[in-house]
Design a protein around this motif. Structure first.
Motif, short mmCIF file in Angstrom:
data_model
loop_
_atom_site.label_atom_id
_atom_site.label_comp_id
_atom_site.label_asym_id
_atom_site.label_seq_id
_atom_site.Cartn_x
_atom_site.Cartn_y
_atom_site.Cartn_z
N GLU A 181 22.51 17.19 14.46
CA GLU A 181 23.24 15.92 14.57
C GLU A 181 23.83 15.81 13.03
OE1 GLU A 181 21.45 12.47 15.99
OE2 GLU A 181 19.90 13.65 16.77
N GLU A 182 22.99 16.23 12.12
CA GLU A 182 23.55 16.12 10.56
C GLU A 182 24.88 16.77 10.34
OE1 GLU A 182 19.05 15.85 11.38
OE2 GLU A 182 20.74 17.43 11.82
N ALA A 183 25.63 16.23 9.43
CA ALA A 183 26.93 16.58 9.02
C ALA A 183 26.82 18.26 8.57
CB ALA A 183 27.44 16.00 7.99
N GLY A 184 25.88 18.70 8.00
CA GLY A 184 25.58 19.94 7.46
C GLY A 184 25.03 20.95 8.56
N LYS A 185 24.69 20.71 9.67
CA LYS A 185 24.31 21.62 10.60
C LYS A 185 25.58 22.23 11.39
CE LYS A 185 19.93 21.28 10.79
NZ LYS A 185 19.05 20.59 11.85
N GLY A 186 25.23 23.47 12.17
CA GLY A 186 26.33 24.20 12.70
C GLY A 186 26.84 25.48 11.83
N ASN A 187 27.62 26.28 12.61
CA ASN A 187 28.31 27.48 12.17
C ASN A 187 29.51 27.10 11.44
OD1 ASN A 187 30.34 26.85 14.25
ND2 ASN A 187 29.59 28.57 15.45
N ALA A 188 30.33 28.08 10.91
CA ALA A 188 31.40 28.06 9.92
C ALA A 188 32.32 27.16 10.57
CB ALA A 188 31.71 29.42 9.48
N LEU A 189 32.59 27.29 11.87
CA LEU A 189 33.66 26.52 12.64
C LEU A 189 33.16 25.15 12.87
CD1 LEU A 189 36.22 26.45 14.42
CD2 LEU A 189 34.70 27.04 16.48
N HIS A 191 31.50 23.43 10.61
CA HIS A 191 31.35 22.87 9.25
C HIS A 191 32.98 22.69 8.93
CE1 HIS A 191 27.44 24.90 7.73
NE2 HIS A 191 27.28 23.89 8.67
N ASP A 192 33.70 23.57 9.12
CA ASP A 192 35.30 23.32 8.78
C ASP A 192 36.05 22.33 9.82
OD1 ASP A 192 35.11 25.45 6.84
OD2 ASP A 192 35.82 27.02 8.06
N THR A 193 35.36 22.04 10.84
CA THR A 193 36.19 21.25 11.88
C THR A 193 35.82 19.86 11.56
OG1 THR A 193 36.25 22.70 13.69
CG2 THR A 193 36.61 20.71 14.35
N TYR A 194 34.52 19.60 10.98
CA TYR A 194 34.01 18.20 10.66
C TYR A 194 34.94 17.46 9.72
CZ TYR A 194 30.16 14.91 10.40
OH TYR A 194 29.42 13.63 10.19
N PRO A 195 35.22 17.78 8.55
CA PRO A 195 36.11 17.11 7.77
C PRO A 195 37.48 16.67 8.48
CG PRO A 195 35.83 19.14 6.97
CD PRO A 195 34.93 19.03 8.07
N LEU A 196 37.94 17.75 9.33
CA LEU A 196 39.47 17.35 9.99
C LEU A 196 39.19 16.17 10.80
CD1 LEU A 196 40.70 21.01 10.79
CD2 LEU A 196 41.27 19.56 9.01
N LEU A 197 37.93 16.25 11.67
CA LEU A 197 37.86 15.10 12.63
C LEU A 197 37.48 13.68 11.75
CD1 LEU A 197 35.59 16.95 15.35
CD2 LEU A 197 38.04 16.09 15.46
N GLU A 198 36.88 13.62 10.87
CA GLU A 198 36.64 12.76 9.96
C GLU A 198 37.76 12.04 9.55
OE1 GLU A 198 32.68 12.43 7.46
OE2 GLU A 198 34.07 13.98 6.61
N LYS A 199 38.85 12.46 9.42
CA LYS A 199 40.10 12.12 8.53
C LYS A 199 41.18 11.69 9.83
CE LYS A 199 42.20 16.11 6.71
NZ LYS A 199 42.94 16.92 5.80
N SER A 200 40.97 12.11 10.96
CA SER A 200 41.80 12.26 12.31
C SER A 200 42.14 11.21 12.67
CB SER A 200 41.23 13.11 13.48
OG SER A 200 40.07 12.48 13.65
N GLY A 201 41.56 9.85 12.44
CA GLY A 201 41.86 8.62 12.94
C GLY A 201 41.37 8.26 14.33
#
Length: 342
Positions: A181-189, A191-201
């Motif tokens: 569940e933590e923001a730092g978990k997961g593979n490279a995909l 990690h890189d997708t998380y900030p895009l979804l955060e600012k997506s609205g």
């Protein structure tokens, strides 16, 4: 409304498709076009002695087999049922196309004939998973094995529109499938997708694991098609295993048979909830037309439900809603990126 049904898609074609077309035409009183070999379909349809039903045949003599490579098959067999059916959508002859055929072939033919919605990089195949207190739209479940972060962002936008338009969920909660569940978990995909979804609205709730998905904590979950397909098939296999075990155990003795009889309505609801045939088909979101893909093993009941799902999408004006949402979201992200760079 006219629904185009690929008559050569399922493993047992064209019998389930013919039966589904008749049932759907009786249910809705609207035209169903069966696309496939007229030589094969026509005598079977006539043998059922169906009269005054809006079921018509569009001849497509070529057949794409499940094991064939989509690109090669499309080139060698230009008059295959998928190509002809999607051509009818392109010309405005019908509003949605339903197939239980090869997913790769459906994707290739849809891209070639209908194209993408402007702004969409890759279409995503969407499945409705049974979860606590409802259903969750999971995108992608097999159309794209390899994905980039921007693909998952678009999956999230399209999944949200589908949930709002067809499932009538206001501000659907969007989760990113990960191993924690933590923001730092997961593979490279991830990690890189998380900030895009955060600012997506979008109503992004962060990473989700399987327990959050099936616990009903998200309305839309996005992932790459490789992971999504494994998730889908594993979930279906576990559901079937549970139903089979219950069936054996509840008939193992006189006492359990009595209990099973008393609990039969509840078990019937559970079986219905876990049965993929109840959903019928998954929408291929991002194609500039309404395209739905079902299981190769679909029977007539599954295909009737697939037609129902397609009709609901047409009634909800899903395609136009997707076009507008992609356009608006891309403009928002471009504005955000420009502001950030300044």
């Amino acid at each position: 409304m006219t629904i185009i049904l690929d008559a050569m898609g399922s493993d047992q074609h064209p019998v389930p498709e013919i039966q589904a077309a008749i049932t759907a035409a009786e249910l809705y009183g609207e035209e169903i076009i069966l696309v496939g070999s007229q030589e094969l379909i026509e005598p079977k349809l006539k043998a059922l002695n169906v009269k005054n039903l809006p079921v018509v045949i569009e001849d497509a003599p070529d057949l794409v087999e499940m094991g064939e490579k989509p690109v090669e098959a499309a080139r060698r067999k230009p008059r295959n049922s998928m190509a002809v059916g999607l051509g009818l959508i392109k010309s405005g002859r019908g509003q949605a196309f339903v197939t239980a055929g090869n997913t790769g072939a459906a994707m290739f033919n849809a891209l070639r004939i209908l194209g993408r919605i402007p702004g969409v990089a890759r279409p995503g195949l969407t499945a409705l998973f049974p979860v606590k207190n409802g259903r969750c739209a999971v995108v992608d479940i097999g159309a794209n094995s390899d994905c980039r972060p921007e693909f998952l962002l678009q999956f999230a936008v399209m999944g949200s529109v589908y949930s709002e338009s067809v499932l009538h969920i206001n501000q659907p909660r969007v989760g990113l499938l990960s191993n924690g569940e933590e923001a730092g978990k997961g593979n490279a995909l991830v990690h890189d997708t998380y900030p895009l979804l955060e600012k997506s609205g979008l109503n992004f709730i962060g990473n989700v694991e399987g327990k959050e998905l099936f616990g009903g904590e998200a309305d839309v979950v996005v992932t790459d098609g490789f992971t999504g397909n494994i998730l889908l098939k594993s979930s279906e296999a576990v559901a079937k295993l549970l139903v089979d075990i219950l069936k054996v155990e509840l008939t193992s003795s006189f006492t359990t048979k009595i209990g099973a009889l008393l609990a039969k309505p509840a078990f019937g609801k559970i079986k219905q909830l876990l049965d993929p045939a109840e959903t019928g088909a998954a929408p291929l979101l991002g194609i500039d037309g309404l395209v739905f893909v079902g299981h190769g093993r679909s029977d007539s009941r599954a295909l009737v439900n697939a037609i129902r799902v397609a009709r609901e999408a047409v009634q909800a004006d899903l395609l136009e809603n997707l076009r507008l949402a992609i356009k608006d979201r891309l403009a928002l992200l471009e504005t955000s990126d420009a502001t950030h760079s300044e």
